[in-house]
Design a protein around this motif. Sequence first.
Motif, PDB file in Angstrom:
ATOM      1  N   ALA A  76       0.869  -1.180   0.000  1.00  0.00           N
ATOM      2  CA  ALA A  76       0.000   0.000   0.000  1.00  0.00           C
ATOM      3  C   ALA A  76       0.903   1.228   0.000  1.00  0.00           C
ATOM      4  N   TRP A  77       0.389   2.336  -0.546  1.00  0.00           N
ATOM      5  CA  TRP A  77       1.108   3.610  -0.499  1.00  0.00           C
ATOM      6  C   TRP A  77       0.112   4.749  -0.669  1.00  0.00           C
ATOM      7  N   TYR A  78       0.520   5.935  -0.244  1.00  0.00           N
ATOM      8  CA  TYR A  78      -0.314   7.104  -0.496  1.00  0.00           C
ATOM      9  C   TYR A  78       0.464   8.400  -0.321  1.00  0.00           C
ATOM     10  N   GLN A  79      -0.033   9.419  -1.000  1.00  0.00           N
ATOM     11  CA  GLN A  79       0.362  10.800  -0.741  1.00  0.00           C
ATOM     12  C   GLN A  79      -0.836  11.424  -0.041  1.00  0.00           C
ATOM     13  N   PHE A 136      -6.497  11.436   0.766  1.00  0.00           N
ATOM     14  CA  PHE A 136      -5.431  10.850  -0.033  1.00  0.00           C
ATOM     15  C   PHE A 136      -5.433  11.572  -1.378  1.00  0.00           C
ATOM     16  N   ARG A 137      -4.324  12.165  -1.760  1.00  0.00           N
ATOM     17  CA  ARG A 137      -4.231  12.768  -3.101  1.00  0.00           C
ATOM     18  C   ARG A 137      -4.135  11.684  -4.162  1.00  0.00           C
ATOM     19  N   ASP A 138      -3.405  10.632  -3.824  1.00  0.00           N
ATOM     20  CA  ASP A 138      -3.297   9.455  -4.677  1.00  0.00           C
ATOM     21  C   ASP A 138      -2.924   8.308  -3.763  1.00  0.00           C
ATOM     22  N   SER A 139      -3.333   7.094  -4.129  1.00  0.00           N
ATOM     23  CA  SER A 139      -3.078   5.970  -3.224  1.00  0.00           C
ATOM     24  C   SER A 139      -3.232   4.651  -3.953  1.00  0.00           C
ATOM     25  N   PHE A 140      -2.753   3.601  -3.294  1.00  0.00           N
ATOM     26  CA  PHE A 140      -2.928   2.223  -3.734  1.00  0.00           C
ATOM     27  C   PHE A 140      -3.254   1.390  -2.503  1.00  0.00           C
ATOM     28  N   ASN A 141      -4.310   0.595  -2.566  1.00  0.00           N
ATOM     29  CA  ASN A 141      -4.766  -0.287  -1.491  1.00  0.00           C
ATOM     30  C   ASN A 141      -5.136   0.471  -0.213  1.00  0.00           C
ATOM     31  N   MET A 142      -5.636   1.687  -0.348  1.00  0.00           N
ATOM     32  CA  MET A 142      -6.109   2.462   0.793  1.00  0.00           C
ATOM     33  C   MET A 142      -7.585   2.767   0.580  1.00  0.00           C
ATOM     34  N   SER A 143      -8.411   2.492   1.604  1.00  0.00           N
ATOM     35  CA  SER A 143      -9.858   2.665   1.439  1.00  0.00           C
ATOM     36  C   SER A 143     -10.388   3.947   2.062  1.00  0.00           C
ATOM     37  N   GLY A 144      -9.665   4.544   2.990  1.00  0.00           N
ATOM     38  CA  GLY A 144     -10.159   5.763   3.605  1.00  0.00           C
ATOM     39  C   GLY A 144      -9.321   6.183   4.787  1.00  0.00           C
ATOM     40  N   THR A 145      -9.613   7.378   5.280  1.00  0.00           N
ATOM     41  CA  THR A 145      -8.885   7.927   6.413  1.00  0.00           C
ATOM     42  C   THR A 145      -9.861   8.558   7.398  1.00  0.00           C
ATOM     43  N   THR A 146      -9.487   8.549   8.665  1.00  0.00           N
ATOM     44  CA  THR A 146     -10.258   9.211   9.711  1.00  0.00           C
ATOM     45  C   THR A 146      -9.346  10.210  10.401  1.00  0.00           C
ATOM     46  N   THR A 154      -3.275  13.502  14.073  1.00  0.00           N
ATOM     47  CA  THR A 154      -3.542  12.071  14.271  1.00  0.00           C
ATOM     48  C   THR A 154      -4.518  11.577  13.200  1.00  0.00           C
ATOM     49  N   TYR A 155      -4.170  10.437  12.612  1.00  0.00           N
ATOM     50  CA  TYR A 155      -4.939   9.905  11.488  1.00  0.00           C
ATOM     51  C   TYR A 155      -4.994   8.383  11.575  1.00  0.00           C
ATOM     52  N   ALA A 156      -6.158   7.815  11.253  1.00  0.00           N
ATOM     53  CA  ALA A 156      -6.316   6.362  11.106  1.00  0.00           C
ATOM     54  C   ALA A 156      -6.563   6.116   9.618  1.00  0.00           C
ATOM     55  N   ASN A 157      -5.682   5.343   8.983  1.00  0.00           N
ATOM     56  CA  ASN A 157      -5.729   5.129   7.537  1.00  0.00           C
ATOM     57  C   ASN A 157      -5.984   3.648   7.251  1.00  0.00           C
ATOM     58  N   ALA A 158      -7.092   3.366   6.566  1.00  0.00           N
ATOM     59  CA  ALA A 158      -7.584   1.999   6.388  1.00  0.00           C
ATOM     60  C   ALA A 158      -7.162   1.408   5.046  1.00  0.00           C
ATOM     61  N   TYR A 159      -6.923   0.092   5.052  1.00  0.00           N
ATOM     62  CA  TYR A 159      -6.545  -0.655   3.852  1.00  0.00           C
ATOM     63  C   TYR A 159      -7.779  -1.178   3.128  1.00  0.00           C
ATOM     64  N   THR A 160      -7.706  -1.266   1.823  1.00  0.00           N
ATOM     65  CA  THR A 160      -8.731  -1.941   1.028  1.00  0.00           C
ATOM     66  C   THR A 160      -8.613  -3.443   1.232  1.00  0.00           C
ATOM     67  N   ASN A 161      -7.392  -3.971   1.121  1.00  0.00           N
ATOM     68  CA  ASN A 161      -7.092  -5.387   1.377  1.00  0.00           C
ATOM     69  C   ASN A 161      -6.209  -5.452   2.614  1.00  0.00           C
ATOM     70  N   THR A 221      -4.399  -5.038  11.416  1.00  0.00           N
ATOM     71  CA  THR A 221      -4.427  -5.686  10.106  1.00  0.00           C
ATOM     72  C   THR A 221      -5.257  -4.907   9.101  1.00  0.00           C
ATOM     73  N   ASP A 222      -6.229  -4.106   9.573  1.00  0.00           N
ATOM     74  CA  ASP A 222      -7.100  -3.367   8.650  1.00  0.00           C
ATOM     75  C   ASP A 222      -6.763  -1.882   8.513  1.00  0.00           C
ATOM     76  N   HIS A 223      -5.850  -1.346   9.346  1.00  0.00           N
ATOM     77  CA  HIS A 223      -5.472   0.064   9.262  1.00  0.00           C
ATOM     78  C   HIS A 223      -4.208   0.327  10.078  1.00  0.00           C
ATOM     79  N   HIS A 224      -3.667   1.526   9.952  1.00  0.00           N
ATOM     80  CA  HIS A 224      -2.601   1.979  10.842  1.00  0.00           C
ATOM     81  C   HIS A 224      -2.919   3.396  11.308  1.00  0.00           C
ATOM     82  N   ASP A 225      -2.440   3.733  12.502  1.00  0.00           N
ATOM     83  CA  ASP A 225      -2.650   5.044  13.099  1.00  0.00           C
ATOM     84  C   ASP A 225      -1.332   5.813  13.082  1.00  0.00           C
ATOM     85  N   LEU A 226      -1.383   7.057  12.597  1.00  0.00           N
ATOM     86  CA  LEU A 226      -0.189   7.892  12.504  1.00  0.00           C
ATOM     87  C   LEU A 226      -0.317   9.130  13.372  1.00  0.00           C
TER      88      LEU A 226
END
Length: 142
Positions: A51-54, A63-73, A79-86, A112-117
């Motif tokens: 997965a990657w994103y700007q 996300f300005r652009d991304s791969f395998n990212m479904s959304g952000t909170t 502080t951000y929670a960024n979720a994976y598509t897979n 497994t479904d997201h990471h928090d930054l």
Amino acid sequence: KIQIPNSDSDVISLDASTGNITLNKNLGGNSITVQGEGTATTNLQQGLIKAWYQFDGTGTVNFRDSFNMSGTTDGGTGTYANAYTNNMSNTNYAILTGEVAQTDIGTQSNSTDHHDLLTRQGFDSTTIDVDPFYIGVAGDLA
């Protein structure tokens, strides 16, 4: 379309109209090995970024652009929670970061479904919203 058959599955297929090449690993093996430089080889699945994103972490975060990212909170300033598509297969994956000068980005937690930054000013650790920053995720997909 060019296909190399192997019983009921294709090993390699090339669609000449689109230029897409498909490598099928579901032939009883569990990996695709690619020869790299010299005699070194690498496992194709292990060597890919999963997965990657700007990201714009200011105002309405997105996300300005991304791969395998479904959304952000947006969890508040920096502080951000960024979720994976897979999903990832476990929490032992690496987050690779890039950011603007004098900014630190840290992982608060991996699921497994997201990471928090968390993003901070590098010189005094004040939590701030950052634009832009860049993330890559390396590990195993579920």
